[in-house]
Scaffold this active site. Structure first.
Site, PDB file in Angstrom:
ATOM      1  N   GLU A 112      -2.326  -4.568  10.174  1.00 34.57           N
ATOM      2  CA  GLU A 112      -0.999  -3.990   9.954  1.00 34.57           C
ATOM      3  C   GLU A 112      -1.068  -2.489   9.685  1.00 34.57           C
ATOM      4  O   GLU A 112      -0.114  -1.899   9.181  1.00 34.57           O
ATOM      5  CB  GLU A 112      -0.306  -4.700   8.778  1.00 34.57           C
ATOM      6  CG  GLU A 112      -0.922  -4.459   7.407  1.00 34.57           C
ATOM      7  CD  GLU A 112      -2.046  -5.435   7.076  1.00 34.57           C
ATOM      8  OE1 GLU A 112      -2.324  -5.622   5.884  1.00 34.57           O
ATOM      9  OE2 GLU A 112      -2.640  -6.012   8.015  1.00 34.57           O
ATOM     10  N   ASP A 172       0.800   1.700   6.552  1.00 36.17           N
ATOM     11  CA  ASP A 172       0.445   0.298   6.320  1.00 36.17           C
ATOM     12  C   ASP A 172       1.707  -0.489   5.954  1.00 36.17           C
ATOM     13  O   ASP A 172       2.531  -0.027   5.141  1.00 36.17           O
ATOM     14  CB  ASP A 172      -0.585   0.206   5.191  1.00 36.17           C
ATOM     15  CG  ASP A 172      -1.108  -1.203   5.005  1.00 36.17           C
ATOM     16  OD1 ASP A 172      -2.043  -1.575   5.731  1.00 36.17           O
ATOM     17  OD2 ASP A 172      -0.577  -1.922   4.138  1.00 36.17           O
TER      18      ASP A 172
END
Length: 331
Positions: A249, A206
């Site tokens: 993301e 992430d």
């Protein structure tokens, strides 16, 4: 060559058909004297059109066998018999269509039996007789051309479906495989690993403070950052490791032949590579970007779809973020 055809039948039958085919567009033609020799050719070469002499023992069984296999079912099976051959006998099995008192089934009954068994077309014509009007030759020619049109249509559909499938499984921004592709691929990789008693690990990655990037510089900058990150993942993984954009993301990576200790080392190396070099967004903007990673290795008790494996990697990703980000948590 426009098409490939396999002729299966006696010498006389094949010679008559070869003469006819020579008048049509160029073909790649293979021949086989019987069904036993034809079957390996069909499996290996997958001809577009199969032209079978009806009196060959098991001719309809061959059609039925082909149509029962997904990878061969598109082959056009044309069953043909030469009624002018002195040895001609209507050997098509019509037992389900002919009454007990009937001696010889009719042409219509033989035709129905052939189509019911999987043949795409069935004709009885006098191949060895002269054809001054060209009637039966035109009929055979038209049937072959109709079969090839059907095959071409099938192939176009396959190409279109392959393209649509590829589009459906690709993330257009990063050009990595997407979440749908991951959810299809992970169970397959787990099954393969267990069959060969191999190892498989996952990493969930992430981007740290990605919302801040979007809020400060705009979503176009955020998109550019994700594209740069995807490129770094591709360039710094082994050829048999597969990255996916899981969503937003978040990225997930499947690592084959990778155990618990090794996946931790790979994850730490990625974390350092990503943070060490600024992300060049354009000529005026370079961003310092870091990532957090959670890693997990497949265990015997994990389910075959990989849900529990993914959950462990996700839990460790959350732990890495809660502990300060820009770090790896593995087993």
């Amino acid at each position: 060559m426009d098409a490939s055809i396999l002729l299966v039948g006696s010498d006389v039958f094949r010679l008559a058909l070869l003469r006819l085919l020579s008048e049509l567009n160029p073909f790649s033609i293979e021949v086989a004297p019987n069904l036993q020799e034809a079957l390996p050719l069909i499996q290996a070469q997958q001809p577009d059109l199969l032209l079978i002499q009806a009196s060959q023992q098991g001719s309809l069984s061959l059609c039925e066998q082909i149509k029962s296999q997904n990878r061969l079912a598109w082959i056009y099976c044309f069953v043909l018999e030469d009624t002018a051959n002195p040895a001609f006998q209507p050997r098509i099995d019509c037992s389900e269509l002919v009454s007990e008192n009937a001696i010889v089934p009719s042409v219509r009954q033989r035709h129905a039996a052939a189509l019911a068994a999987g043949a795409d077309a069935f004709l009885e014509v006098p191949l060895l007789e002269t054809d001054p009007q060209g009637e039966w030759r035109a009929l055979i020619r038209a049937q072959i051309q109709a079969g090839l049109r059907q095959v071409r249509t099938y192939r176009e559909l396959i190409r279109t479906n392959d393209l649509l499938s590829a589009i459906a499984l690709l993330d257009p921004l990063t050009e990595l495989n997407n979440r749908r592709a991951f959810e299809w691929e992970l169970p397959r990789q787990i099954q393969n690993a267990r069959q060969r008693e191999g190892l498989i690990s996952l990493m969930m990655l992430d981007v740290d403070h990605f919302k801040f990037i979007n809020d400060t510089y705009g979503h176009l900058v955020g998109d550019r950052a994700l594209k740069v990150l995807a490129a770094r993942l591709r360039h710094n993984l082994r050829f048999y490791d597969t990255p996916f954009r899981y969503g937003g993301e978040e990225f997930v990576l499947i690592l084959n032949e990778t155990g618990e200790q090794e996946v931790g080392m790979i994850a730490n190396r990625l974390c350092q590579i990503i943070s060490a070099q600024p992300f060049t967004i354009d000529e005026t903007l370079n961003l310092k970007i870091t990532v957090s990673i959670g890693a997990a290795t497949l265990q015997p008790e994990d389910d075959p779809k990989g849900i529990s494996l993914l959950q462990r990697a996700d839990d460790r990703l959350l732990k890495a973020k809660s502990q300060g980000r820009n770090q790896v948590v593995s087993g």
